[in-house]
Motif scaffolding. Structure first.
Motif, mmCIF file in Angstrom:
data_model
loop_
_atom_site.group_PDB
_atom_site.id
_atom_site.type_symbol
_atom_site.label_atom_id
_atom_site.label_comp_id
_atom_site.label_asym_id
_atom_site.label_seq_id
_atom_site.Cartn_x
_atom_site.Cartn_y
_atom_site.Cartn_z
ATOM 1 N N GLU A 175 0.810 -1.218 0.000
ATOM 2 C CA GLU A 175 0.000 0.000 0.000
ATOM 3 C C GLU A 175 0.844 1.270 0.000
ATOM 4 N N THR A 176 2.135 1.138 0.315
ATOM 5 C CA THR A 176 3.015 2.308 0.341
ATOM 6 C C THR A 176 3.621 2.540 -1.036
ATOM 7 N N MET A 177 4.016 3.768 -1.303
ATOM 8 C CA MET A 177 4.634 4.124 -2.584
ATOM 9 C C MET A 177 6.088 3.674 -2.596
ATOM 10 N N PRO A 178 6.519 2.975 -3.637
ATOM 11 C CA PRO A 178 7.918 2.534 -3.696
ATOM 12 C C PRO A 178 8.875 3.722 -3.805
ATOM 13 N N GLY A 179 10.041 3.572 -3.143
ATOM 14 C CA GLY A 179 11.072 4.590 -3.232
ATOM 15 C C GLY A 179 10.956 5.717 -2.228
ATOM 16 N N LYS A 180 9.826 5.813 -1.543
ATOM 17 C CA LYS A 180 9.661 6.891 -0.570
ATOM 18 C C LYS A 180 10.341 6.513 0.752
ATOM 19 N N PRO A 181 10.904 7.489 1.477
ATOM 20 C CA PRO A 181 11.511 7.197 2.781
ATOM 21 C C PRO A 181 10.478 6.584 3.728
ATOM 22 N N TYR A 182 10.940 5.645 4.547
ATOM 23 C CA TYR A 182 10.020 4.989 5.472
ATOM 24 C C TYR A 182 9.598 5.953 6.570
ATOM 25 N N GLN A 183 8.329 5.909 6.923
ATOM 26 C CA GLN A 183 7.796 6.720 8.021
ATOM 27 C C GLN A 183 7.194 5.801 9.065
ATOM 28 N N LYS A 184 7.286 6.224 10.319
ATOM 29 C CA LYS A 184 6.758 5.406 11.413
ATOM 30 C C LYS A 184 5.285 5.125 11.180
ATOM 31 N N ILE A 191 7.826 -4.955 16.660
ATOM 32 C CA ILE A 191 7.586 -4.227 15.408
ATOM 33 C C ILE A 191 8.101 -2.799 15.526
ATOM 34 N N GLU A 192 7.810 -2.143 16.649
ATOM 35 C CA GLU A 192 8.247 -0.763 16.829
ATOM 36 C C GLU A 192 9.769 -0.658 16.899
ATOM 37 N N LYS A 193 10.427 -1.652 17.498
ATOM 38 C CA LYS A 193 11.889 -1.645 17.544
ATOM 39 C C LYS A 193 12.481 -1.786 16.143
ATOM 40 N N ILE A 194 11.866 -2.640 15.326
ATOM 41 C CA ILE A 194 12.355 -2.788 13.947
ATOM 42 C C ILE A 194 12.156 -1.478 13.193
ATOM 43 N N CYS A 242 0.266 -1.563 18.811
ATOM 44 C CA CYS A 242 -0.493 -2.577 18.068
ATOM 45 C C CYS A 242 -1.539 -1.979 17.123
ATOM 46 N N ALA A 243 -1.410 -0.699 16.795
ATOM 47 C CA ALA A 243 -2.361 -0.063 15.889
ATOM 48 C C ALA A 243 -1.611 0.846 14.917
ATOM 49 N N LEU A 244 -2.239 1.124 13.779
ATOM 50 C CA LEU A 244 -1.660 2.060 12.822
ATOM 51 C C LEU A 244 -1.800 3.483 13.332
ATOM 52 N N LEU A 245 -0.784 4.300 13.081
ATOM 53 C CA LEU A 245 -0.899 5.730 13.352
ATOM 54 C C LEU A 245 -1.895 6.345 12.367
ATOM 55 N N PRO A 246 -2.535 7.464 12.729
ATOM 56 C CA PRO A 246 -3.513 8.097 11.822
ATOM 57 C C PRO A 246 -2.915 8.356 10.434
ATOM 58 N N GLY A 247 -3.615 7.908 9.410
ATOM 59 C CA GLY A 247 -3.181 8.129 8.043
ATOM 60 C C GLY A 247 -2.132 7.154 7.532
ATOM 61 N N ALA A 248 -1.636 6.273 8.383
ATOM 62 C CA ALA A 248 -0.582 5.336 7.972
ATOM 63 C C ALA A 248 -1.158 4.188 7.162
ATOM 64 N N LYS A 249 -0.356 3.659 6.248
ATOM 65 C CA LYS A 249 -0.736 2.506 5.455
ATOM 66 C C LYS A 249 -0.316 1.218 6.173
#
Length: 383
Positions: A288-297, A366-369, A302-309
């Motif tokens: 669901e994320t765009m390839p090549g874009k910098p990774y964002q938290k 997951i958060e540590k990774i 145990c839940a997605l941040l608002p707006g996260a894929k």
């Protein structure tokens, strides 16, 4: 304080049988045609079901449905699901940002070989038990035809007479981990490419090696599945792997309602290898994320941040092709009469406490990774 002396007395006939001699040669006595047909049929079925992790995982569950008295088959199904998830993690959202292509392939080869070896040894045992039930006669004298340790011949004979599901399960755990030790863990290739590498040690620190049992808790039908589980603290240690197996078995069978919840989920959700199978709110088998874009938290608690894929977790057959394996070594791991009581002691000892909060520990991992990925991105640029 461990099992009572009465239990040790019960185990003593096993020790005597194990001390009688070496594993019978596979070609020592010619087989009657019916037994030869059985051996051929079991070999063919084992080969057919040992194609990849999905095939093995499905075969374990199908056998358990037919023979729920063999508790180990359910445990093997669930642990095999976890092996599949670990394989696809290597091609998922996070780990490819930390591991080179070679490291990804080395770890996959390690996981796949272990998964294949255990099935190659254990599944003929299950099918031979099934044939024994069908013919109403003990056929475990045929186990040497499949290269199975004489340790297990004694355990299956005991199970046939006493129906002790727990002792059979512990015996299979002891057997399979010793088999893995002999066939694979001592192999110089794996020890240098995987077991002794920094990423392998790092995964223990990050707790990536959690074994998870998803289930739906009562009154939470619309909530994410709950997760039981425990972790390998030192995968390279034979004793620790056996103790983990015992802890997982205790966890799975200590409570009927929870076990039934795990079984129900396993029945309803075929294994794909994607972690979407148990937590679709957090994982997806399509990127669901765009390839090549910098990774964002992405994850917190145990839940997605608002707006996260959602995190990418591919299905196994999207991620990896099937592997052709070399035949296992023709070696009986069982060391002889001097090791009888030591091996049986693994079965007799009490099981230590299990991990209390698998969900919390897994989400922390997951958060540590994620933090490791973000840190690497700041140093080396976008990945």
């Amino acid at each position: 304080m461990g099992r009572t002396w009465q239990t040790y007395a019960t185990l003593w006939p096993l020790a005597r049988e194990l001390g009688k001699g070496k594993r019978a040669s596979q070609a020592a006595d010619p087989l009657i045609k019916k037994d030869q047909d059985t051996v051929t049929d079991i070999r063919n079925k084992t080969k057919e079901s040992n194609g990849d992790n999905l095939d093995r995982t499905s075969a374990y569950l199908a056998f358990f449905r037919r023979h729920p008295e063999v508790h180990w088959a359910l445990l093997a199904h669930l642990v095999s699901r976890n092996a599949g998830w670990s394989m696809t993690d290597l091609r998922g959202e996070l780990l490819p940002r930390l591991l080179s292509s070679k490291e990804q392939h080395d770890y996959f080869s390690f996981l796949e070989r272990g998964n294949w070896l255990i099935f190659q040894d254990a599944y003929p045992q299950l099918l031979l038990y099934e044939e024994s039930v069908k013919r109403q006669t003990n056929l475990f004298h045929l186990l040497p035809q499949f290269g199975v340790s004489r340790f297990m011949q004694a355990l299956w004979n005991h199970f046939w007479e006493k129906g002790d599901s727990k002792l059979l399960t512990i015996g299979l755990i002891v057997n399979e981990q010793n088999y893995l030790e002999t066939q694979m863990m001592g192999d110089a290739t794996y020890r240098h490419s995987v077991v002794k590498t920094l990423p392998f040690a790092l995964q223990e620190v990050l707790r990536l090696n959690l074994i998870l049992f998803p289930y739906e808790a009562e009154g939470r039908s619309n909530a994410p599945l709950r997760l039981l589980g425990d972790q390998v603290l030192q995968f390279a240690s034979l004793v620790e792997r056996i103790e983990l197996g015992k802890r997982l078995y205790s966890l799975l069978y200590r409570d009927t309602k929870t076990r039934e919840g795990v079984e129900k989920w396993a029945e309803q959700k075929p294994h794909s290898g994607s972690r979407k199978d148990f937590w679709p709110h957090l994982f997806h088998d399509l990127r669901e994320t765009m390839p090549g874009k910098p990774y964002q938290k992405t994850v917190r608690g145990c839940a997605l941040l608002p707006g996260a894929k959602r995190l990418y977790s591919p299905a196994l057959r999207q991620a990896w092709q099937r592997v052709q394996h070399e035949a296992p070594k023709d070696i009986d791991w069982y060391e002889g009469s001097k090791g009888v009581m030591r091996q049986l002691a693994f079965a007799a000892a009490d099981t230590p406490p299990v991990l209390a909060d698998a969900e919390g520990v897994y989400c922390q991992a997951i958060e540590k990774i994620e933090l490791a990925v973000l840190a690497k991105g700041k140093i080396f640029g976008p990945m």
